[in-house]
Structure formats: C-alpha cells, structure tokens
Design a protein around this motif. Structure first.
Motif, PDB file in Angstrom:
ATOM      1  N   ARG A  62       0.782  -1.148   0.065  1.00 14.22           N
ATOM      2  CA  ARG A  62      -0.010  -0.006   0.101  1.00 14.22           C
ATOM      3  C   ARG A  62       0.756   1.274  -0.049  1.00 14.22           C
ATOM      4  O   ARG A  62       0.678   2.073  -0.561  1.00 14.22           O
ATOM      5  N   GLU A  63       2.017   1.215   0.726  1.00 18.36           N
ATOM      6  CA  GLU A  63       2.799   2.482   0.795  1.00 18.36           C
ATOM      7  C   GLU A  63       3.446   2.746  -0.423  1.00 18.36           C
ATOM      8  O   GLU A  63       3.990   3.712  -0.892  1.00 18.36           O
ATOM      9  N   LYS A  64       3.826   1.358  -0.924  1.00 15.83           N
ATOM     10  CA  LYS A  64       4.536   1.433  -2.373  1.00 15.83           C
ATOM     11  C   LYS A  64       3.609   2.037  -3.230  1.00 15.83           C
ATOM     12  O   LYS A  64       3.827   3.323  -4.410  1.00 15.83           O
ATOM     13  N   SER A  65       2.435   1.733  -3.410  1.00 16.49           N
ATOM     14  CA  SER A  65       1.403   2.261  -4.265  1.00 16.49           C
ATOM     15  C   SER A  65       1.086   3.873  -3.938  1.00 16.49           C
ATOM     16  O   SER A  65       1.047   4.438  -4.966  1.00 16.49           O
ATOM     17  N   ASP A  66       1.046   4.273  -2.949  1.00 18.90           N
ATOM     18  CA  ASP A  66       0.556   5.485  -2.412  1.00 18.90           C
ATOM     19  C   ASP A  66       1.759   6.312  -2.857  1.00 18.90           C
ATOM     20  O   ASP A  66       1.443   7.456  -3.433  1.00 18.90           O
ATOM     21  N   PHE A  67       2.951   5.954  -2.705  1.00 16.65           N
ATOM     22  CA  PHE A  67       4.137   6.741  -2.948  1.00 16.65           C
ATOM     23  C   PHE A  67       4.182   7.162  -4.703  1.00 16.65           C
ATOM     24  O   PHE A  67       4.351   8.267  -5.040  1.00 16.65           O
ATOM     25  N   PHE A  68       4.072   5.907  -5.422  1.00  8.99           N
ATOM     26  CA  PHE A  68       3.895   6.300  -6.992  1.00  8.99           C
ATOM     27  C   PHE A  68       2.618   7.090  -7.324  1.00  8.99           C
ATOM     28  O   PHE A  68       2.724   8.014  -8.330  1.00  8.99           O
ATOM     29  N   LYS A  69       1.521   6.864  -6.670  1.00  9.91           N
ATOM     30  CA  LYS A  69       0.466   7.597  -6.922  1.00  9.91           C
ATOM     31  C   LYS A  69       0.561   9.154  -6.549  1.00  9.91           C
ATOM     32  O   LYS A  69      -0.045   9.911  -7.201  1.00  9.91           O
ATOM     33  N   TYR A  70       1.306   9.411  -5.507  1.00  8.08           N
ATOM     34  CA  TYR A  70       1.341  10.852  -4.981  1.00  8.08           C
ATOM     35  C   TYR A  70       2.753  11.329  -5.181  1.00  8.08           C
ATOM     36  O   TYR A  70       3.001  12.390  -4.561  1.00  8.08           O
ATOM     37  N   ALA A  71       3.585  10.642  -5.953  1.00 11.41           N
ATOM     38  CA  ALA A  71       4.926  11.286  -6.109  1.00 11.41           C
ATOM     39  C   ALA A  71       5.228  12.497  -6.767  1.00 11.41           C
ATOM     40  O   ALA A  71       6.017  13.165  -6.541  1.00 11.41           O
TER      41      ALA A  71
END
Length: 204
Positions: A85-94
């Motif tokens: 989830r953190e990896k997905s959020d990182f790319f989503k809001y990078a």
C-alpha cells in the motif's frame, strides 16, 4: 619393500584411501539413501517416548509454538500488505510536490484567459497551450475544484469574501476566485471562494 612403499605414500594416510568398487553414481546414491534410512530408523527406535506426566507440558509447548508461528505469519502478511500500500501511494502521489509548484502557472493561465479578448488569436493560442498542459496534468490525477453555487465546504474551500445575498441559501459558494485542486483524492490546495450570507439556512 612393502614397508618402504607404504612409507613413501605417507604411512598411516593409507587408511583414508577408499577402495574403488566400480559402482556407478546411482549405486552410490542408493547406498547413501539406504544408510540414511537405516540411521533414521535406528534413532527413532532409540528415542524415548515421553511419560504421561511429561505429555501435558509438551502439548502446551507445541501449542505455544503454533500460536507464535501463526502470529508471526499474520504479522508478516500485514507487513506485506502495508508495504504494497505504501509503495502504491508513493507512486500515486509522487508528483504532488511538482504539481503544487505548477499551480501558480495554471492560475496565470486562468488570469490571461479572463483578460484576453475572447475569440481573438491571442486568446485562442493561450487556450490551446493551457488545454495541452491541463490535459497532461489531469492524466496524472490532477482534478480542479471550480464549482460555484454549491454549499461551502471548509475541507475544500477557503472563504476570502462574503456578500449579502438573500436569494440563495446562506453559506453558498457564489464565485470561485482561485481554483483549488486535488491530486487523485488528496487535497493539494483549497479553492478561494466568495460566499453568500444572509439567505435562508440550509437544513442539516
């Protein structure tokens, strides 16, 4: 002569020389497997069965180990899901930081379009550039907050002007002075709005 030959080969080292029986690798592996099974069988026969008074502590220890294993497994699964989830959020809001710095550029486009004569070449040129930039940013999750005639929402609106207007419900956004923006579902900047007051209160 024999003694001399043995001395020349290292004396006692002859005891480590293995006799070549001519067997294949498969034969040797089979013999090793048979030997291992016999050794395991021997150890099993020699293993002492626990006395009845020893069974309860062993069972408790087994249950404790099983419980610890299941807890560790659950912790690992939670860690794996959280990491994904953190990896997905990182790319989503990078792009959040970059888009936030580009918002003043979009504001200047809005001002230029508001003051340019609609329909002339300058207006059409600015509009085309603005649309190209805006479409690119929306592909990466940028969403504007630009609706008027909606109830004021302090989560996404910042009231900078109020005016008396009894014709609409109180706390209605009557004009957007500066657009706000979302990045996907995360607020980048609230919209600056004009709010009507003095009208009927909306039921809550």
């Amino acid at each position: 002569m024999d003694d001399q030959n043995r001395g020349g080969n290292g004396g006692d080292d002859d005891s480590y020389v293995l006799e070549d029986t001519g067997g294949s690798i498969e034969d040797i592996e089979h013999e090793m497997e048979v030997a291992a099974q016999e050794a395991d069988s021997t150890l099993s026969r020699r293993h002492k069965m626990p006395a009845p008074e020893e069974e309860a502590p062993l069972q408790k220890e087994n249950l404790d180990l099983k419980d610890r294993y299941l807890r560790t497994l659950a912790d690992f699964e939670n860690f794996r899901k959280r990491s994904e989830r953190e990896k997905s959020d990182f790319f989503k809001y990078a792009l959040g930081g970059l888009l936030r710095e580009l918002l003043p550029v979009l504001d200047n486009f809005d001002r230029a379009l508001d003051h340019a004569g609609e329909g002339d070449d300058f207006h059409r040129g600015v509009l085309l550039i603005y649309k190209q930039l805006f479409d690119t940013l929306t592909k990466h999750g940028l969403r504007p907050i630009d609706q008027a005639n909606v109830p004021f929402d302090p989560k996404i609106h910042e009231a900078v002007v109020s005016e008396q207007d009894p014709s609409v419900p109180s706390h209605t956004v009557v004009a957007v002075l500066q657009k706000g923006y979302f990045l996907h579902d995360r607020l980048l900047r609230p919209a600056m709005v004009k709010v009507a007051v003095g009208g009927p209160e909306e039921p809550r």
